[in-house]
Design an enzyme around this catalytic site. Structure first.
Site, PDB file in Angstrom:
ATOM      1  N   TYR A   1       0.823  -1.216   0.000  1.00 29.65           N
ATOM      2  CA  TYR A   1       0.000   0.000   0.000  1.00 29.65           C
ATOM      3  C   TYR A   1       0.859   1.267   0.000  1.00 29.65           C
ATOM      4  CZ  TYR A   1      -3.843   3.181   0.957  1.00 29.65           C
ATOM      5  OH  TYR A   1      -4.747   4.210   0.879  1.00 29.65           O
TER       6      TYR A   1
ATOM      7  N   GLU B   1       1.775   6.381  -7.052  1.00 30.04           N
ATOM      8  CA  GLU B   1       0.645   7.160  -7.556  1.00 30.04           C
ATOM      9  C   GLU B   1       0.877   8.655  -7.397  1.00 30.04           C
ATOM     10  OE1 GLU B   1      -3.015   5.839  -5.758  1.00 30.04           O
ATOM     11  OE2 GLU B   1      -2.427   3.734  -5.954  1.00 30.04           O
TER      12      GLU B   1
END
Length: 204
Positions: free
Chosen positions: A142, A149
């Site tokens: 994560y 991102e």
């Protein structure tokens, strides 16, 4: 009917994401991650696979699954932005970035584990290894995904601003949401992890 649908949906999704994982690893290992090959081979495929995941918001909204609507919608929306609003729209800042490969790696490993976990859960007992993978790999994947991102979004801001100044400001706003968003989703998974692993210990 509902159970059969969910088994089929999760099995197909796991298979599609395994396609992403296998091709990322294959191209990265053979050619590296900065020559644009991963982008050329996987951009369209990943964009379509991720777009199909919008069904998860519908599932949550209609009560087909028990996943919380807010966290589901937030995660799906952020990924749709990445595949449509950044990767597809601005290949010049995405194609040669190692962050694109690391993002796809984090997404695909996560989704192969998650979807196959649901298949096991819907059809019988979940193997202990899969439970461990589901509730431990996110601790690394994560943060890796979020870092990738945010870097891709940041790199897309200059060309987005040239296209439309409002577009650039919108991407800055999205970056700002990653701070509370990361906290919300990560702490949710930590709570889930504690609950599931506690239940697993009681079974022993």
């Amino acid at each position: 009917m509902k159970n059969q649908y969910l088994v089929s949906y999760n099995a197909i999704s796991a298979t599609l994401w395994f396609g992403v994982l296998a091709r990322v690893v294959m191209h990265a290992a053979a050619e590296g991650v900065e020559n644009g090959r991963v982008y050329e081979e996987l951009e369209r495929y990943t964009r379509l696979v991720q777009t199909g995941a919008a069904l998860e918001v519908v599932h949550s909204l209609l009560g087909v699954v028990r996943a919380p609507l807010f966290t589901t919608a937030m995660q799906v929306a952020s990924r749709l932005l990445l595949v449509w609003g950044v990767g597809y729209q601005f290949p010049q800042t995405t194609k040669y970035s190692p962050a694109y490969s690391s993002m796809l790696l984090a997404w695909s490993v996560t989704e192969v584990i998650r979807y196959s976990y649901f298949v096991f859960a819907l059809t019988g007992a979940v193997p202990k290894l899969w439970t461990w993978l589901r509730y431990n790999t996110f601790l690394v994947l994560y943060p890796l995904g979020v870092a990738s991102e945010t870097w891709l979004i940041y790199r897309a801001i200059p060309p987005a601003s040239k296209l439309d100044e409002k577009y650039g400001w919108a991407l800055w706003a999205v970056l700002a949401t990653y701070i509370p968003g990361f906290y919300t989703l990560f702490t949710y998974m930590l709570k889930q992890r504690r609950r599931i692993l506690r239940a697993e210990k009681k079974k022993v």
